[in-house]
Design a protein around this motif. Sequence first.
Motif, short mmCIF file in Angstrom:
data_model
loop_
_atom_site.label_atom_id
_atom_site.label_comp_id
_atom_site.label_asym_id
_atom_site.label_seq_id
_atom_site.Cartn_x
_atom_site.Cartn_y
_atom_site.Cartn_z
N GLU A 92 -2.12 -2.02 -1.89
CA GLU A 92 -1.52 -3.35 -1.81
C GLU A 92 -2.60 -4.36 -2.14
O GLU A 92 -3.71 -4.31 -1.60
CB GLU A 92 -0.98 -3.62 -0.41
N LEU A 106 0.03 -12.78 -7.63
CA LEU A 106 0.73 -11.52 -7.86
C LEU A 106 0.43 -10.65 -6.64
O LEU A 106 -0.71 -10.25 -6.45
CB LEU A 106 0.23 -10.85 -9.14
N HIS A 107 1.44 -10.43 -5.80
CA HIS A 107 1.29 -9.62 -4.60
C HIS A 107 2.09 -8.35 -4.84
O HIS A 107 3.31 -8.40 -4.98
CB HIS A 107 1.82 -10.39 -3.39
N GLU A 108 1.41 -7.21 -4.91
CA GLU A 108 2.06 -5.97 -5.32
C GLU A 108 1.62 -4.80 -4.45
O GLU A 108 0.47 -4.74 -4.02
CB GLU A 108 1.73 -5.68 -6.79
N SER A 110 1.20 -1.16 -5.32
CA SER A 110 1.14 -0.28 -6.50
C SER A 110 1.13 1.18 -6.08
O SER A 110 0.53 1.54 -5.07
CB SER A 110 -0.14 -0.55 -7.29
N ASP A 123 3.60 2.55 -11.00
CA ASP A 123 4.39 1.32 -11.00
C ASP A 123 4.08 0.54 -9.73
O ASP A 123 3.25 0.97 -8.93
CB ASP A 123 5.89 1.60 -11.13
N GLY A 124 4.75 -0.57 -9.56
CA GLY A 124 4.49 -1.39 -8.39
C GLY A 124 5.72 -2.14 -7.94
O GLY A 124 6.64 -2.38 -8.72
N GLU A 125 5.71 -2.47 -6.67
CA GLU A 125 6.78 -3.25 -6.06
C GLU A 125 6.22 -4.62 -5.73
O GLU A 125 5.22 -4.75 -5.02
CB GLU A 125 7.24 -2.54 -4.78
N MET A 126 6.88 -5.67 -6.25
CA MET A 126 6.44 -7.03 -5.96
C MET A 126 6.76 -7.36 -4.51
O MET A 126 7.85 -7.07 -4.03
CB MET A 126 7.14 -8.03 -6.87
#
Length: 128
Positions: A92, A106-108, A110, A123-126
């Motif tokens: 994170e 951008l807070h992700e 990954s 991939d990543g989740e916002m």
Amino acid sequence: MKQPDVCPCGSGRRYAACCHPLHAGENPAASAEALMRSRYSAYVLKLGDYLLATWHASTRPSELDLDADSSKWLGLTVRSHQQLDEHHSTVEFVARYRIAGRGHRLHELSRFVREDGRWYYVDGEMLA
């Protein structure tokens, strides 16, 4: 682009001893967090080939046009790194950047996978 003295990844280390060996293909990333930091530095330095090479084949775009990206990257904060098992990990992070003078974050969260001894970004989740 001229190499920076201090690594853009936020480690506080010199670039030559931090992300450069990964970018140059001299060493693979030792962890998903190290890969994530090196990928952030690659965005800062516009190293598209490195980004594509460290992106998992199942989600990798066919190309990246970083020259068209006008983002000015301002800093990276790693909030957490969780090793889920031997081959899966999450990181994170919050990356700050500016476009046309306006600040963004951008807070992700990954996701990464290790295959044949190498970590890859999947991939990543916002996050909010």
